[in-house]
Design an enzyme around this catalytic site. Sequence first.
Site, PDB file in Angstrom:
ATOM      1  N   ASP A   1      74.581  84.281 134.388  1.00 39.07           N
ATOM      2  CA  ASP A   1      74.506  85.752 134.357  1.00 39.07           C
ATOM      3  C   ASP A   1      75.251  86.323 133.142  1.00 39.07           C
ATOM      4  OD1 ASP A   1      72.929  86.134 136.637  1.00 39.07           O
ATOM      5  OD2 ASP A   1      74.650  86.056 137.970  1.00 39.07           O
ATOM      6  N   SER A   9      62.080  90.477 143.596  1.00 40.46           N
ATOM      7  CA  SER A   9      62.513  89.721 142.410  1.00 40.46           C
ATOM      8  C   SER A   9      61.427  89.676 141.328  1.00 40.46           C
ATOM      9  CB  SER A   9      62.864  88.292 142.821  1.00 40.46           C
ATOM     10  OG  SER A   9      63.121  87.525 141.670  1.00 40.46           O
ATOM     11  N   GLY A  56      80.125  91.317 142.028  1.00 40.20           N
ATOM     12  CA  GLY A  56      79.771  90.007 141.490  1.00 40.20           C
ATOM     13  C   GLY A  56      79.253  90.088 140.059  1.00 40.20           C
ATOM     14  N   GLY A 106      82.784  99.054 137.633  1.00 37.47           N
ATOM     15  CA  GLY A 106      82.419  98.195 138.755  1.00 37.47           C
ATOM     16  C   GLY A 106      83.431  97.087 138.950  1.00 37.47           C
ATOM     17  N   LYS A 128      75.031  83.853 146.177  1.00 38.43           N
ATOM     18  CA  LYS A 128      75.593  83.152 145.010  1.00 38.43           C
ATOM     19  C   LYS A 128      76.919  82.444 145.306  1.00 38.43           C
ATOM     20  CE  LYS A 128      73.379  86.123 141.605  1.00 38.43           C
ATOM     21  NZ  LYS A 128      73.515  86.917 140.376  1.00 38.43           N
ATOM     22  N   GLY A 137      69.031  96.948 130.770  1.00 38.41           N
ATOM     23  CA  GLY A 137      69.441  95.769 131.536  1.00 38.41           C
ATOM     24  C   GLY A 137      68.363  94.718 131.758  1.00 38.41           C
ATOM     25  N   THR A 170      70.069  84.312 144.202  1.00 36.13           N
ATOM     26  CA  THR A 170      70.422  85.721 144.010  1.00 36.13           C
ATOM     27  C   THR A 170      71.121  86.269 145.251  1.00 36.13           C
ATOM     28  OG1 THR A 170      69.613  87.850 143.192  1.00 36.13           O
ATOM     29  CG2 THR A 170      68.130  86.641 144.664  1.00 36.13           C
TER      30      THR A 170
END
Length: 291
Positions: A111, A23, A140, A137, A74, A252, A70
């Site tokens: 998010d 992370s 999540g 996609g 979640k 991203g 994460t």
Amino acid sequence: MSVNPQTKSATKAGVIGWPVAHSLSPALHTYWLKKYDLEGSYELLPTEPHRLGESLQTLGARGFCGANVTVPHKEFAAQAMDHLDATAAALSAVNLIIVRQDGSLEGRNTDGFGFVENLKAGVPGIDLKDTNVCLLGAGGTTKAVAYALLQEGAKLWITNRTQSKAEALKEQLEICAKGDIHIVPWSERSLALEDVKLLVNTTSLGMAAQPALSLDLDRLSTDVVVTDCVYAPLQTELLKNAKANGCRTVDGLGMLIHQARPAFRAWFGVDPQVTDELREILIQRQRELST
Ligand code: ATR
């Protein structure tokens, strides 16, 4: 326990995941804590699934003002909250926990906010209302991004390798949001690009150590914005190819940074800035983590 005089709460936060060693969030929040000269800390909280319930229930007692959540926690975390904000309730997923003064747990999901803010920062003036968006996609990440895009008034064309998941996602989104959602078979994903103004990869394809994303960008006109939720590598093949095609691209990393802003504000009382220096620090940290 140390207390932030502004928020009157504990000053310890962290990120709960399994695994979580990769992370970037500790580097991100630690940068802001230093920049704003605030007392506080942010740590990795590796948490096996069978320990998650207990870990969440004892957050306040262990001196935490909150935590990020994460993968893969979640959805379970959302079920364990005492309060959910509208977005977390709609998505049944939480990426931000705030320990309230009375010890109860509030779950939010930032998010989608991070995604939209990153896009708006990368393409100033972008108007998503009635914009045709192709989303690759149905996991999540897709759900959070799709919900945020629908809130902005965008029209969605979702394509996913497993079509049943795309269909289930469409059904879930139609319960919690208004807007046009269409499903495109994965085999026809390149055809779906003809009329879109925004293309978003929310799959894990193109990520380091994952298969490449195969997509024919010939049908993409140069006024299309292309963004990738993958940020390792920062310049994915999709972004490189889109750029070579003359399209504007947004990487991203900013999504990760912007989703963290509401967390920092809630825990430490400051709305933090997203700076080039911060981006550089995170790019460097990502390099260290991947070697
Ligand atoms: P996250 O929560 O980060 O979104 P996820 O729920 O595991 O992660 O979703 C991963 C996404 O990448 C899914 O859309 C997945 O497609 P499937 O639903 O068909 O599994 C997509 N994905 C992963 N590997 C893929 C591959 N080799 N080809 C096509 N899509 C892939």
